[in-house]
Design a protein around this motif. Structure first.
Motif, PDB file in Angstrom:
ATOM      1  N   GLU A 140     -40.881  85.687  20.284  1.00  0.00           N
ATOM      2  CA  GLU A 140     -39.521  85.232  20.549  1.00  0.00           C
ATOM      3  C   GLU A 140     -39.398  83.721  20.383  1.00  0.00           C
ATOM      4  OE1 GLU A 140     -36.145  85.324  24.124  1.00  0.00           O
ATOM      5  OE2 GLU A 140     -38.112  86.240  24.417  1.00  0.00           O
ATOM      6  N   GLN A 141     -40.391  82.977  20.861  1.00  0.00           N
ATOM      7  CA  GLN A 141     -40.317  81.518  20.776  1.00  0.00           C
ATOM      8  C   GLN A 141     -40.530  81.028  19.355  1.00  0.00           C
ATOM      9  OE1 GLN A 141     -42.745  79.665  23.831  1.00  0.00           O
ATOM     10  NE2 GLN A 141     -42.118  81.192  25.336  1.00  0.00           N
ATOM     11  N   PHE A 142     -41.385  81.722  18.585  1.00  0.00           N
ATOM     12  CA  PHE A 142     -41.518  81.376  17.169  1.00  0.00           C
ATOM     13  C   PHE A 142     -40.187  81.573  16.460  1.00  0.00           C
ATOM     14  CE2 PHE A 142     -42.118  82.295  12.725  1.00  0.00           C
ATOM     15  CZ  PHE A 142     -42.993  81.306  12.324  1.00  0.00           C
ATOM     16  N   CYS A 143     -39.498  82.683  16.785  1.00  0.00           N
ATOM     17  CA  CYS A 143     -38.207  82.960  16.159  1.00  0.00           C
ATOM     18  C   CYS A 143     -37.198  81.861  16.472  1.00  0.00           C
ATOM     19  CB  CYS A 143     -37.697  84.321  16.632  1.00  0.00           C
ATOM     20  SG  CYS A 143     -36.169  84.850  15.835  1.00  0.00           S
ATOM     21  N   GLN A 144     -37.227  81.338  17.680  1.00  0.00           N
ATOM     22  CA  GLN A 144     -36.322  80.249  18.047  1.00  0.00           C
ATOM     23  C   GLN A 144     -36.590  79.004  17.217  1.00  0.00           C
ATOM     24  OE1 GLN A 144     -36.867  79.840  22.285  1.00  0.00           O
ATOM     25  NE2 GLN A 144     -35.774  81.739  22.763  1.00  0.00           N
ATOM     26  N   SER A 145     -37.872  78.684  17.013  1.00  0.00           N
ATOM     27  CA  SER A 145     -38.224  77.529  16.172  1.00  0.00           C
ATOM     28  C   SER A 145     -37.789  77.756  14.734  1.00  0.00           C
ATOM     29  CB  SER A 145     -39.733  77.269  16.228  1.00  0.00           C
ATOM     30  OG  SER A 145     -40.144  76.916  17.526  1.00  0.00           O
ATOM     31  N   TYR A 161     -38.127  88.178   8.279  1.00  0.00           N
ATOM     32  CA  TYR A 161     -39.345  87.369   8.149  1.00  0.00           C
ATOM     33  C   TYR A 161     -40.526  88.097   8.781  1.00  0.00           C
ATOM     34  CZ  TYR A 161     -39.500  86.186  13.112  1.00  0.00           C
ATOM     35  OH  TYR A 161     -39.610  86.270  14.488  1.00  0.00           O
ATOM     36  N   VAL A 162     -41.725  87.724   8.348  1.00  0.00           N
ATOM     37  CA  VAL A 162     -42.964  88.116   9.016  1.00  0.00           C
ATOM     38  C   VAL A 162     -43.930  86.937   8.948  1.00  0.00           C
ATOM     39  CG1 VAL A 162     -42.849  90.617   8.655  1.00  0.00           C
ATOM     40  CG2 VAL A 162     -43.917  89.156   6.922  1.00  0.00           C
ATOM     41  N   CYS A 163     -44.895  86.952   9.852  1.00  0.00           N
ATOM     42  CA  CYS A 163     -45.936  85.926   9.895  1.00  0.00           C
ATOM     43  C   CYS A 163     -47.302  86.575   9.706  1.00  0.00           C
ATOM     44  CB  CYS A 163     -45.926  85.185  11.234  1.00  0.00           C
ATOM     45  SG  CYS A 163     -44.332  84.534  11.718  1.00  0.00           S
ATOM     46  N   VAL A 164     -48.252  85.781   9.231  1.00  0.00           N
ATOM     47  CA  VAL A 164     -49.626  86.241   9.057  1.00  0.00           C
ATOM     48  C   VAL A 164     -50.557  85.125   9.510  1.00  0.00           C
ATOM     49  CG1 VAL A 164     -51.384  86.949   7.385  1.00  0.00           C
ATOM     50  CG2 VAL A 164     -49.035  87.734   7.106  1.00  0.00           C
ATOM     51  N   GLU A 165     -51.597  85.487  10.257  1.00  0.00           N
ATOM     52  CA  GLU A 165     -52.656  84.526  10.567  1.00  0.00           C
ATOM     53  C   GLU A 165     -53.613  84.495   9.391  1.00  0.00           C
ATOM     54  OE1 GLU A 165     -54.181  86.130  14.165  1.00  0.00           O
ATOM     55  OE2 GLU A 165     -52.433  85.546  15.359  1.00  0.00           O
ATOM     56  N   ASP A 201     -43.023  73.692  10.138  1.00  0.00           N
ATOM     57  CA  ASP A 201     -44.224  73.198  10.807  1.00  0.00           C
ATOM     58  C   ASP A 201     -43.870  72.078  11.788  1.00  0.00           C
ATOM     59  OD1 ASP A 201     -47.482  73.324  10.172  1.00  0.00           O
ATOM     60  OD2 ASP A 201     -46.819  71.416  11.024  1.00  0.00           O
ATOM     61  N   GLN A 202     -42.956  71.224  11.368  1.00  0.00           N
ATOM     62  CA  GLN A 202     -42.520  70.113  12.222  1.00  0.00           C
ATOM     63  C   GLN A 202     -41.825  70.628  13.482  1.00  0.00           C
ATOM     64  OE1 GLN A 202     -39.503  67.478  10.508  1.00  0.00           O
ATOM     65  NE2 GLN A 202     -40.648  65.729  11.264  1.00  0.00           N
ATOM     66  N   CYS A 203     -40.963  71.629  13.332  1.00  0.00           N
ATOM     67  CA  CYS A 203     -40.273  72.192  14.501  1.00  0.00           C
ATOM     68  C   CYS A 203     -41.263  72.857  15.449  1.00  0.00           C
ATOM     69  CB  CYS A 203     -39.213  73.196  14.060  1.00  0.00           C
ATOM     70  SG  CYS A 203     -37.729  72.421  13.371  1.00  0.00           S
ATOM     71  N   LEU A 204     -42.257  73.542  14.904  1.00  0.00           N
ATOM     72  CA  LEU A 204     -43.267  74.165  15.763  1.00  0.00           C
ATOM     73  C   LEU A 204     -44.036  73.111  16.556  1.00  0.00           C
ATOM     74  CD1 LEU A 204     -44.766  76.980  13.485  1.00  0.00           C
ATOM     75  CD2 LEU A 204     -43.446  77.278  15.578  1.00  0.00           C
ATOM     76  N   GLN A 205     -44.349  71.994  15.904  1.00  0.00           N
ATOM     77  CA  GLN A 205     -45.050  70.923  16.613  1.00  0.00           C
ATOM     78  C   GLN A 205     -44.191  70.351  17.742  1.00  0.00           C
ATOM     79  OE1 GLN A 205     -47.273  68.009  14.258  1.00  0.00           O
ATOM     80  NE2 GLN A 205     -47.024  69.305  12.458  1.00  0.00           N
ATOM     81  N   GLU A 206     -42.895  70.241  17.479  1.00  0.00           N
ATOM     82  CA  GLU A 206     -41.995  69.714  18.509  1.00  0.00           C
ATOM     83  C   GLU A 206     -41.831  70.686  19.672  1.00  0.00           C
ATOM     84  OE1 GLU A 206     -38.456  68.952  16.330  1.00  0.00           O
ATOM     85  OE2 GLU A 206     -39.266  67.192  15.281  1.00  0.00           O
ATOM     86  N   ASP A 207     -41.854  71.985  19.368  1.00  0.00           N
ATOM     87  CA  ASP A 207     -41.612  72.999  20.392  1.00  0.00           C
ATOM     88  C   ASP A 207     -42.868  73.406  21.152  1.00  0.00           C
ATOM     89  OD1 ASP A 207     -38.966  72.964  19.614  1.00  0.00           O
ATOM     90  OD2 ASP A 207     -39.131  74.737  18.331  1.00  0.00           O
TER      91      ASP A 207
END
Length: 265
Positions: A140-145, A161-165, A201-207
């Motif tokens: 949920e928090q990734f989606c917000q970013s 969207y989807v994410c992958v490690e 990436d920048q938004c994730l760093q800020e959040d």
């Protein structure tokens, strides 16, 4: 203002797009009448005017068990009459007689009781957390970013969207540090500049300060963002082959290969 109702097959944890992406849908409240998990209806939302959905669990719809989230190393499941208000539980479902007992991966919070039946709020999915160095970014928090990033891309509308490690990619991820790869289907943009791609990436760093510290030390590499062709997520949902919510963190190589084959930029 008109209220939009979601179909009963939609999980309250599942992001939903307005049909056709019509701008006039923006700002309208959504009402999710039922709670579904593992293909079974489990509860009903009796409070359509409330912004956060909560559901009364219906005892005779499916057999539910609950795993306390802060339990000992060998937790035991509890039943409906053993739940405590304010606590979080992992959901275990046996949908019909003869079906296998299923740990759904969803976490529910008990918000109170309605005529002795627990009221619950879905809070997260256990398997849908990004973590390549123990940083643990919830779905949920990734989606917000991500949504905050989209607001910085004029004309862009998110379809899915989807994410992958990077560990799932194996050798194809290259020699860089562990990182996230994100696959987006957008409407309104055909390509993104490197500056635009870096915004996520920048938004994730800020959040997420922990993510920022790992990025600063170099133990997590920069996020890689890919655009996929229209209809890619329709095919991905078909490939899932079961009535489960769309995974936001892919864990299966077959699904990864499908979405990789749809990359256009």
């Amino acid at each position: 203002m008109q209220e939009l109702r979601l179909p009963a097959s939609v999980s309250p944890l599942e992001p939903v797009q307005c049909e056709g992406g019509r701008a006039e849908c923006r700002g309208l409240p959504f009402y999710c009448p039922f709670y579904q998990a593992a293909g079974a209806l489990l509860g009903v939302n009796l409070w359509p005017a409330e912004p956060v959905p909560r559901f009364v669990l219906c005892p005779d719809w499916a057999f539910c068990e609950f795993l306390p989230c802060l339990a000992s190393k060998e937790p035991r499941t509890v039943l409906l009459d053993e739940l405590w208000e304010g606590r979080e539980y992992g959901l275990v479902v046996t949908a019909q007689p003869g079906e296998y007992r299923c740990r759904t991966g969803e976490v529910l919070k008990v918000t109170g009781f309605h005529k002795q039946c627990p009221m619950v709020e879905p809070v997260r999915r256990e398997s849908q957390t990004l973590s390549v160095r123990g940083e643990s970014i919830p779905e949920e928090q990734f989606c917000q970013s991500l949504c905050r990033t989209l607001s910085l891309w004029p004309g862009a509308r998110l379809i899915d969207y989807v994410c992958v490690e990077s560990s799932l990619l194996g050798d194809s991820s290259g020699p860089c540090a562990p990182h996230y790869e994100v696959f987006l289907e957008l409407q309104g943009l055909r390509d993104l500049s490197e500056v635009q791609r870096y915004k996520l990436d920048q938004c994730l760093q800020e959040d997420f300060p922990i993510y920022k510290s790992f990025r600063f030390k170099g133990s997590i590499g920069p996020l890689r963002l890919h655009l996929v062709r229209p209809g890619s997520f329709t095919r991905l949902r078909e490939a899932l082959g079961s009535p489960v919510p769309m995974p936001r963190v892919l864990r299966e190589e077959q699904l990864l290969q499908l979405i990789q084959g749809a990359v256009i930029s």
